[in-house]
Write a protein that holds these residues in place. Sequence first.
Motif, short mmCIF file in Angstrom:
data_model
loop_
_atom_site.label_atom_id
_atom_site.label_comp_id
_atom_site.label_asym_id
_atom_site.label_seq_id
_atom_site.Cartn_x
_atom_site.Cartn_y
_atom_site.Cartn_z
N THR A 96 1.01 -0.92 -0.05
CA THR A 96 -0.30 0.25 0.05
C THR A 96 0.49 1.25 0.12
O THR A 96 0.09 2.47 -0.08
N GLU B 112 -9.63 3.64 -1.72
CA GLU B 112 -9.28 3.53 0.04
C GLU B 112 -10.45 2.79 0.06
O GLU B 112 -11.48 3.49 -0.40
N GLU C 122 -6.43 -0.01 4.69
CA GLU C 122 -5.28 0.82 4.45
C GLU C 122 -5.24 1.72 3.71
O GLU C 122 -5.91 0.78 2.65
N VAL C 123 -5.82 2.61 3.51
CA VAL C 123 -5.30 3.80 2.59
C VAL C 123 -4.19 3.06 1.74
O VAL C 123 -3.44 3.18 1.92
N SER C 124 -4.42 3.26 0.22
CA SER C 124 -3.29 2.46 -0.83
C SER C 124 -2.65 3.80 -1.44
O SER C 124 -3.52 5.03 -1.96
#
Length: 370
Positions: free
Chosen positions: A126, A268, A273-275
């Motif tokens: 990520t 996201e 988890e936000v990429s």
Amino acid sequence: MTRPDTAPVRPGEELPLPALREALRGRVEGDVDQLTVEQFPGGFSNLTYLVRLGEGADAREYVLRRAPLGPVAAKAHDMPREYRLLERVHPVLPVAPEPVLLVEDTSVLGAPFYLMERRRGTVVRTKLPPEYAALPDAPRQLSEALADTLADLHAVDIDAAGLRDLGKPEGFNARQVEGWAGRWRRARTDDLPPPEELHDEDVIAWLLAHTPAESAHTLVHNDFKLDNLMLDPQDPAQVVALLDWEMTTVGDPLVDLGLTLTYWTMPEQPGREVSHVGANAPGFLSREDFLARYVARSGRDVSKVAWYEVLGHFKLAVIVQQIYARYRAGQTKDPRFAPLGQQAAWLIGEAWRRIQAAQDGVAQDGAAQP
């Protein structure tokens, strides 16, 4: 002591070391009396371990793969098939790791398993790892490596390599929709929104109504994405390995492309988890540039790619929903699986939005293809 890319074995997923030691004795290189096992923490499907035999410079390391614990879908997580596939693919596509040993005796670990060579490299999930953060061109280089490796996979001569019997390529696309639709319906849980809100049955109906003929017959990895590549730590343009061959078959290469684009364009998601990698991140190839790179390398017609992207979103929704259904039924306790139902619903929503966008495009320009 665990290595940087491994972790202690998760509770409940330990291996019976005495039985494993005896199963390996005399069949692989290394001192089985000094056997240690760690676990690779990524992934939500098959269980993957680092097996180390011996200590110091003479130690040998292997990667062990076995099916997940609990009930699994029929024909899924077939380790003997995956081992035999790699036996044929490795000589013609060196990024495929070399298999070393297949053990089909279920009394050892409770399921068939195999060992393959261990390769060392960087896996990008990520965000860019520290070794790439100082390389300003790393995002573009690894983007191009991903597109090029996909094209190279699809360029393998399946007849010369003796791989055509992996699947039934004729009618592949129609069977994909029908098969994944059945899996979705079997895995659907009662905490998902109803079909009239989620539009899952509408997605299935659209895929069936617009199914194209196969563009070609090639190897199809079926889970081709960035974190299934292992890259050279000093050179993100160089691919060390392509991993996770469990779903590989023979069919339409654009099915791979559609799923790859599903991962590549994903922002996201709920519970994740936000990429900071992929088409939405600075420096990486956009969706359009990724497509152009793939076309330049492969020479393929991607004019119907929208259908394959909708299928990609739907397939990924099914995969995560199957895992979530096992978690909800208490067949696995891994807390990482708790948000997967939300992710499945989000992916179905994304597939429906892409269908609406494709239909709007037809209405505006009169194009006949989705």
